[in-house]
Write a protein that holds these residues in place. Structure first.
Motif, PDB file in Angstrom:
ATOM      1  N   PRO A 114      11.751   6.155   5.710  1.00 47.03           N
ATOM      2  CA  PRO A 114      12.283   7.377   5.076  1.00 47.03           C
ATOM      3  C   PRO A 114      13.721   7.652   5.451  1.00 47.03           C
ATOM      4  N   SER A 115      14.487   8.105   4.461  1.00 51.92           N
ATOM      5  CA  SER A 115      15.888   8.439   4.650  1.00 51.92           C
ATOM      6  C   SER A 115      16.160   9.749   3.928  1.00 51.92           C
ATOM      7  N   GLY A 116      16.492  10.785   4.666  1.00 52.44           N
ATOM      8  CA  GLY A 116      16.777  12.068   4.043  1.00 52.44           C
ATOM      9  C   GLY A 116      15.625  13.039   4.191  1.00 52.44           C
ATOM     10  N   ARG A 117      15.952  14.283   4.256  1.00 55.34           N
ATOM     11  CA  ARG A 117      14.960  15.330   4.437  1.00 55.34           C
ATOM     12  C   ARG A 117      13.977  15.377   3.261  1.00 55.34           C
ATOM     13  N   GLY A 118      12.702  15.384   3.580  1.00 61.34           N
ATOM     14  CA  GLY A 118      11.681  15.477   2.551  1.00 61.34           C
ATOM     15  C   GLY A 118      11.362  14.165   1.863  1.00 61.34           C
ATOM     16  N   ALA A 119      11.859  13.052   2.397  1.00 68.11           N
ATOM     17  CA  ALA A 119      11.634  11.769   1.735  1.00 68.11           C
ATOM     18  C   ALA A 119      10.159  11.368   1.739  1.00 68.11           C
ATOM     19  N   TRP A 120       9.465  11.666   2.821  1.00 67.91           N
ATOM     20  CA  TRP A 120       8.066  11.261   2.929  1.00 67.91           C
ATOM     21  C   TRP A 120       7.308  12.365   3.647  1.00 67.91           C
ATOM     22  N   PRO A 121       6.707  13.303   2.911  1.00 69.30           N
ATOM     23  CA  PRO A 121       6.025  14.435   3.539  1.00 69.30           C
ATOM     24  C   PRO A 121       4.970  13.990   4.533  1.00 69.30           C
ATOM     25  N   VAL A 122       4.737  14.823   5.537  1.00 69.77           N
ATOM     26  CA  VAL A 122       3.812  14.486   6.626  1.00 69.77           C
ATOM     27  C   VAL A 122       2.422  14.164   6.090  1.00 69.77           C
ATOM     28  N   HIS A 123       1.929  14.959   5.140  1.00 73.04           N
ATOM     29  CA  HIS A 123       0.570  14.731   4.638  1.00 73.04           C
ATOM     30  C   HIS A 123       0.462  13.376   3.936  1.00 73.04           C
ATOM     31  N   ALA A 124       1.516  12.989   3.228  1.00 74.53           N
ATOM     32  CA  ALA A 124       1.489  11.710   2.531  1.00 74.53           C
ATOM     33  C   ALA A 124       1.583  10.549   3.518  1.00 74.53           C
ATOM     34  N   ARG A 125       2.416  10.708   4.530  1.00 74.25           N
ATOM     35  CA  ARG A 125       2.560   9.641   5.537  1.00 74.25           C
ATOM     36  C   ARG A 125       1.263   9.453   6.318  1.00 74.25           C
ATOM     37  N   PHE A 126       0.602  10.568   6.640  1.00 79.92           N
ATOM     38  CA  PHE A 126      -0.667  10.490   7.367  1.00 79.92           C
ATOM     39  C   PHE A 126      -1.720   9.785   6.518  1.00 79.92           C
ATOM     40  N   GLY A 127      -1.815  10.165   5.239  1.00 80.25           N
ATOM     41  CA  GLY A 127      -2.784   9.518   4.357  1.00 80.25           C
ATOM     42  C   GLY A 127      -2.530   8.034   4.232  1.00 80.25           C
ATOM     43  N   ASN A 128      -1.265   7.644   4.131  1.00 81.69           N
ATOM     44  CA  ASN A 128      -0.910   6.236   4.034  1.00 81.69           C
ATOM     45  C   ASN A 128      -1.307   5.472   5.296  1.00 81.69           C
ATOM     46  N   THR A 129      -1.085   6.075   6.460  1.00 80.90           N
ATOM     47  CA  THR A 129      -1.419   5.422   7.723  1.00 80.90           C
ATOM     48  C   THR A 129      -2.913   5.194   7.845  1.00 80.90           C
ATOM     49  N   VAL A 130      -3.703   6.205   7.510  1.00 80.17           N
ATOM     50  CA  VAL A 130      -5.162   6.087   7.588  1.00 80.17           C
ATOM     51  C   VAL A 130      -5.655   4.988   6.651  1.00 80.17           C
ATOM     52  N   LEU A 131      -5.140   4.964   5.433  1.00 80.97           N
ATOM     53  CA  LEU A 131      -5.566   3.948   4.478  1.00 80.97           C
ATOM     54  C   LEU A 131      -5.134   2.546   4.895  1.00 80.97           C
ATOM     55  N   ALA A 132      -3.925   2.425   5.422  1.00 81.90           N
ATOM     56  CA  ALA A 132      -3.451   1.110   5.873  1.00 81.90           C
ATOM     57  C   ALA A 132      -4.330   0.562   6.991  1.00 81.90           C
ATOM     58  N   ARG A 133      -4.751   1.433   7.904  1.00 83.08           N
ATOM     59  CA  ARG A 133      -5.630   0.988   8.990  1.00 83.08           C
ATOM     60  C   ARG A 133      -6.982   0.540   8.454  1.00 83.08           C
ATOM     61  N   SER A 134      -7.526   1.306   7.509  1.00 85.38           N
ATOM     62  CA  SER A 134      -8.802   0.923   6.905  1.00 85.38           C
ATOM     63  C   SER A 134      -8.671  -0.407   6.166  1.00 85.38           C
ATOM     64  N   LEU A 135      -7.565  -0.554   5.448  1.00 84.81           N
ATOM     65  CA  LEU A 135      -7.310  -1.798   4.729  1.00 84.81           C
ATOM     66  C   LEU A 135      -7.217  -2.977   5.690  1.00 84.81           C
ATOM     67  N   ASN A 136      -6.497  -2.807   6.778  1.00 87.46           N
ATOM     68  CA  ASN A 136      -6.330  -3.899   7.742  1.00 87.46           C
ATOM     69  C   ASN A 136      -7.665  -4.328   8.342  1.00 87.46           C
ATOM     70  N   ARG A 137      -8.521  -3.359   8.651  1.00 88.20           N
ATOM     71  CA  ARG A 137      -9.845  -3.703   9.186  1.00 88.20           C
ATOM     72  C   ARG A 137     -10.668  -4.462   8.156  1.00 88.20           C
ATOM     73  N   ARG A 138     -10.567  -4.049   6.921  1.00 92.84           N
ATOM     74  CA  ARG A 138     -11.381  -4.641   5.865  1.00 92.84           C
ATOM     75  C   ARG A 138     -10.867  -6.005   5.432  1.00 92.84           C
ATOM     76  N   ALA A 139      -9.532  -6.137   5.351  1.00 96.13           N
ATOM     77  CA  ALA A 139      -8.948  -7.346   4.753  1.00 96.13           C
ATOM     78  C   ALA A 139      -8.374  -8.316   5.775  1.00 96.13           C
ATOM     79  N   GLY A 140      -8.297  -7.912   7.051  1.00 94.14           N
ATOM     80  CA  GLY A 140      -7.708  -8.783   8.051  1.00 94.14           C
ATOM     81  C   GLY A 140      -6.204  -8.870   7.962  1.00 94.14           C
ATOM     82  N   THR A 141      -5.585  -7.889   7.342  1.00 94.43           N
ATOM     83  CA  THR A 141      -4.136  -7.853   7.230  1.00 94.43           C
ATOM     84  C   THR A 141      -3.536  -7.088   8.412  1.00 94.43           C
TER      85      THR A 141
END
Length: 223
Positions: A114-141
């Motif tokens: 992210p670059s600049g104020r408001g580029a990536w809201p906290v709620h969106a970043r948190f959701g992305n992190t949770v999904l990425a972790r689930s994806l990594n466990r499932r897919a081995g990425t």
């Protein structure tokens, strides 16, 4: 770069952002704006800036992405949001990381910084992190981001059985690419504050809908 790369831009009411996005498309990159029932002047503005415009016959982010994929003709295709949160000038680096066809199927995701104020809201970043972790466990990425800027080869993507037509489409692409043994890598890209009104990550409701769709895809693909 000698070969043309098609850039698929799913679009819903992005009249404010499209001039900036399309004016920064690098040489050799051909914009395909997929109009997903916009009620503003998005389609006309896209045509005025030299983009090919196709209509998505079905509403939904995944429907727009897949319509663009079917309309593309280049060997390599990219996807990116049309809201000016991502800079098309970074596309060549993402494509370069794809490697050669001889190295096998690949998918490159732009890891957002992210670059600049408001580029990536906290709620969106948190959701992305949770999904990425689930994806990594499932897919081995080992991914950090679900990467709305990405690159792959068109024929290989069409060979994946991509069925979701909502917000789960990007995650399904990664899951099924991993299951098929593709090389999946990340390249850092700048993430800017979007132009215009957000429909997804800029709102809590939009983020909740996206996370819900992606969790559904995780569950369905795991069966």
């Amino acid at each position: 770069m000698n070969e043309v790369v098609d850039v698929i831009l799913p679009c819903l009411n992005e009249a404010e952002a499209l001039p900036w996005v399309l004016s920064r498309m690098p040489a050799g990159f051909r914009a395909i704006v997929v109009d997903n029932a916009s009620t503003d002047e998005s389609a006309a503005i896209a045509r005025d800036h030299g983009a090919a415009v196709v209509e998505a016959p079905q509403r939904g982010f995944g429907a727009a992405c897949h319509t663009g994929l079917l309309a593309a003709s280049a060997d390599v295709v990219c996807f990116m949001d049309a809201d000016a949160s991502l800079d098309p000038e970074e596309l060549p680096r993402v494509v370069a990381a794809l490697g050669t066809r001889e190295q096998g199927p690949g998918l490159v995701l732009g890891r957002r910084r992210p670059s600049g104020r408001g580029a990536w809201p906290v709620h969106a970043r948190f959701g992305n992190t949770v999904l990425a972790r689930s994806l990594n466990r499932r897919a081995g990425t080992a991914l950090h981001d679900l990467g709305p800027m990405r690159a792959a080869r068109r024929a290989e993507l069409l060979g994946l059985p991509l069925a979701d037509r909502r917000f789960g489409y990007p995650l399904e692409m990664v899951l099924k690419a991993a299951a098929a043994g593709w090389t999946i890598t990340e390249v850092e890209v700048t993430y800017r504050p979007r132009q215009g009104r957000s429909k997804v990550t800029g709102t809590v409701g939009g983020t909740v809908r996206a996370v819900r769709d992606m969790r559904r895809v995780l569950a369905e693909v795991a069966r």
